[in-house]
Design a protein around this motif. Structure first.
Motif, short mmCIF file in Angstrom:
data_model
loop_
_atom_site.label_atom_id
_atom_site.label_comp_id
_atom_site.label_asym_id
_atom_site.label_seq_id
_atom_site.Cartn_x
_atom_site.Cartn_y
_atom_site.Cartn_z
N THR A 134 1.08 -0.94 -0.12
CA THR A 134 0.01 -0.23 0.39
C THR A 134 0.92 1.26 -0.31
O THR A 134 2.04 0.68 0.19
N MET A 135 0.60 2.25 -0.62
CA MET A 135 1.03 3.60 -0.54
C MET A 135 0.21 4.99 -0.44
O MET A 135 -1.07 4.29 -0.06
N GLN A 136 0.29 5.41 0.03
CA GLN A 136 -0.72 7.27 0.35
C GLN A 136 -0.96 7.25 -1.12
O GLN A 136 -0.22 7.56 -1.94
N ILE A 137 -2.36 8.10 -1.19
CA ILE A 137 -3.09 8.25 -2.54
C ILE A 137 -2.38 9.55 -3.15
O ILE A 137 -2.04 9.21 -4.73
N SER A 138 -1.89 10.52 -1.53
CA SER A 138 -0.82 11.31 -2.35
C SER A 138 0.46 10.42 -3.74
O SER A 138 0.63 11.15 -5.10
N MET A 139 0.95 10.23 -3.54
CA MET A 139 1.98 9.20 -4.14
C MET A 139 1.39 8.68 -5.39
O MET A 139 2.14 8.35 -6.52
N CYS A 140 0.65 8.12 -4.94
CA CYS A 140 -0.46 6.97 -6.53
C CYS A 140 -1.19 7.24 -7.36
O CYS A 140 -1.03 7.66 -7.78
N VAL A 141 -1.00 9.02 -7.24
CA VAL A 141 -1.62 9.56 -7.96
C VAL A 141 -0.69 10.76 -9.17
O VAL A 141 -0.98 10.54 -10.34
N ILE A 142 0.03 10.20 -8.35
CA ILE A 142 1.46 10.29 -9.34
C ILE A 142 1.70 9.62 -10.55
O ILE A 142 2.03 9.88 -11.47
N MET A 143 1.78 8.29 -9.77
CA MET A 143 1.75 7.28 -10.65
C MET A 143 0.54 7.57 -12.05
O MET A 143 1.19 6.60 -12.91
N SER A 144 -0.05 7.28 -11.62
CA SER A 144 -1.34 7.39 -12.16
C SER A 144 -1.45 8.66 -12.80
O SER A 144 -2.03 8.25 -14.82
N ILE A 145 -0.95 9.76 -13.02
CA ILE A 145 -0.66 10.67 -13.74
C ILE A 145 -0.30 9.74 -15.13
O ILE A 145 -0.02 10.42 -16.28
N VAL A 146 0.86 9.66 -14.47
CA VAL A 146 1.70 9.03 -15.63
C VAL A 146 1.73 8.09 -16.48
O VAL A 146 1.50 7.89 -17.82
N VAL A 147 0.68 7.00 -15.47
CA VAL A 147 0.24 6.04 -16.63
C VAL A 147 -1.17 6.36 -17.65
O VAL A 147 -1.06 6.42 -18.56
N ILE A 148 -2.04 7.16 -17.02
CA ILE A 148 -2.96 7.77 -17.85
C ILE A 148 -2.46 8.82 -18.83
O ILE A 148 -2.76 8.53 -20.74
N LEU A 149 -1.10 9.37 -18.72
CA LEU A 149 -0.71 10.93 -20.03
C LEU A 149 -0.37 9.70 -21.08
O LEU A 149 -0.59 9.68 -21.45
N TYR A 150 0.30 8.45 -20.66
CA TYR A 150 1.03 7.43 -21.70
C TYR A 150 0.08 6.49 -22.06
O TYR A 150 0.62 6.17 -22.87
N THR A 151 -0.74 6.62 -21.84
CA THR A 151 -1.71 5.05 -22.46
C THR A 151 -2.09 6.12 -23.11
O THR A 151 -2.49 4.93 -24.58
N PHE A 152 -2.64 6.86 -23.12
CA PHE A 152 -2.79 7.86 -24.88
C PHE A 152 -1.69 8.60 -25.63
O PHE A 152 -1.80 8.60 -26.80
N VAL A 153 -0.06 8.31 -25.06
CA VAL A 153 0.68 8.90 -26.20
C VAL A 153 0.91 7.93 -27.03
O VAL A 153 1.14 8.51 -28.37
N THR A 154 0.83 6.83 -26.74
CA THR A 154 1.18 6.03 -28.05
C THR A 154 -0.02 5.91 -28.71
O THR A 154 0.56 6.36 -29.96
N PRO A 155 -1.39 5.88 -28.67
CA PRO A 155 -2.28 5.89 -29.57
C PRO A 155 -2.00 7.00 -30.87
O PRO A 155 -2.61 6.81 -32.17
N VAL A 156 -2.08 7.89 -29.77
CA VAL A 156 -1.89 9.54 -30.80
C VAL A 156 -0.87 9.66 -30.99
O VAL A 156 -0.64 10.24 -32.54
N THR A 157 0.11 8.98 -31.36
CA THR A 157 1.87 9.14 -31.72
C THR A 157 1.85 8.18 -32.92
O THR A 157 1.84 8.74 -34.53
N LEU A 158 0.74 7.38 -33.26
CA LEU A 158 0.54 6.17 -34.27
C LEU A 158 -0.26 6.77 -35.33
O LEU A 158 -0.29 6.28 -36.41
N THR A 159 -0.81 7.60 -35.01
CA THR A 159 -1.97 8.43 -35.83
C THR A 159 -1.47 9.24 -36.33
O THR A 159 -1.82 9.56 -38.00
N ALA A 160 0.02 9.86 -35.46
CA ALA A 160 0.30 11.18 -36.72
C ALA A 160 1.56 10.69 -37.28
O ALA A 160 1.51 11.14 -38.45
N MET A 161 1.48 9.50 -36.81
CA MET A 161 2.82 8.57 -37.62
C MET A 161 2.18 8.04 -39.33
O MET A 161 2.31 8.25 -40.38
#
Length: 314
Positions: free
Chosen positions: A82-109
């Motif tokens: 387990t971890m504090q929610i505040s720490m989990c927020v940082i990890m979730s921001i990166v996960v959600i952001l880069y979950t979309f970065v790959t398909p958006v980049t593929l569209t650009a390609m």
């Protein structure tokens, strides 16, 4: 009842152990391949001054980052850390952001291939190194919109004391209201629709050019068309993963073991698989990149096309 529960629990634990080991092996293999491709990308000026290779490198870096973080979250969840929610927020921001970065980049390609084939006279102008850097900023800007929406709703709904809670880190803990999940689903489906329209539009336009082309132009055009099809398949896998929460939450109401198996299957198929198709598309199908990759993969022992490698600067 007790004996059946014990047997079921032992079976479940054994299944989870096997699944975790397989996932770790796949993650290590994919990360090694991505690292080798990244090293190859930075080995020649031609690669990091050409837009399609720059975008390819963005997908490699994005995929590698999200593989590492999602795997860490998987391991922490498996061992019930387990971890504090505040720490989990940082990890979730990166996960959600880069979950979309790959398909958006593929569209650009895909759009880059469309410009190269359907607008060849403007390709050098529209797909320069400077344009590629601007495109990367646009990609991250578009990919951050879902992340902003999801976390804005969470910040508006969560109490101050909630951030001090200690829980197992998961993106789902930020869905505090049922309508939060509906909004997330609507945003994902909107992105899915726009990207699919872009892929189909590019495919149709390139198909028309391919039918009208002749000789070497026809061969090059059909190769570009196959690349767009592969991008479309890879994009489809990336976008289906956006529906994972809906599928898994429905299955969880039916059976726990089925839920774990479905989650394992979707993680392998829609999370790991798309992130090994990029090397297949550009690392193996692109002749110049393939020769450079083979040279560095064999630690310089591959000499057959060494003259080709020395000519990659033009």
């Amino acid at each position: 009842m007790t004996n059946n529960s014990s047997v079921g629990g032992a079976y479940l634990q054994r299944q989870i152990n096997g699944q975790v080991i397989i996932v770790q092996l796949l993650v290590v293999i994919f990360l090694y391949i991505n690292l080798l491709l990244i090293v190859t990308f930075f080995s020649k000026d031609f690669f990091y001054t050409t837009m399609r290779y720059i975008l390819f490198a963005v997908t490699l870096l994005s995929d590698s980052l999200i593989l590492i973080i999602s795997d860490i979250m998987l391991i922490l969840s498996y061992f019930r850390f387990t971890m504090q929610i505040s720490m989990c927020v940082i990890m979730s921001i990166v996960v959600i952001l880069y979950t979309f970065v790959t398909p958006v980049t593929l569209t650009a390609m895909t759009l880059e291939r469309f410009v190269a084939i359907c607008m060849p006279l403007r390709h050098a102008e529209l797909c320069s190194t400077r344009s590629a850097l601007q495109c990367i900023l646009i990609i991250h800007g578009l990919s951050s919109i879902p992340c902003i929406f999801i976390h804005s709703f969470f910040f508006a709904s969560a109490t101050h004391s909630f951030y001090t809670h200690v829980k197992i880190c998961s993106v789902e803990i930020f869905i505090l209201r049922s309508w939060h999940g509906h909004v997330r689903s609507a945003i994902s489906q909107f992105y899915f629709l726009i990207m699919c329209i872009t892929i189909v539009f590019s495919y149709v336009k390139i198909m028309k050019v391919a039918k009208a082309a002749s000789g070497e132009n026809k061969k090059s055009t059909w190769k570009g068309l196959r690349t767009v099809v592969l991008h479309g398949f890879q994009l489809l896998l990336c976008l289906i993963q956006l529906w994972r929460p809906l599928i898994e939450s429905a299955v969880l109401q039916i059976d726990l073991i089925l839920f774990i198996n479905i989650r394992y299957f979707t993680y392998i198929t829609f999370y790991l698989a798309p992130r090994c198709l990029s090397p297949l598309i550009y690392g193996l199908r692109d002749e110049m990149f393939f020769h450079a990759l083979k040279y560095y993969a064999l630690c310089g022992l591959y000499k057959k096309h060494s003259s080709d490698l020395s000519c990659l600067t033009n």
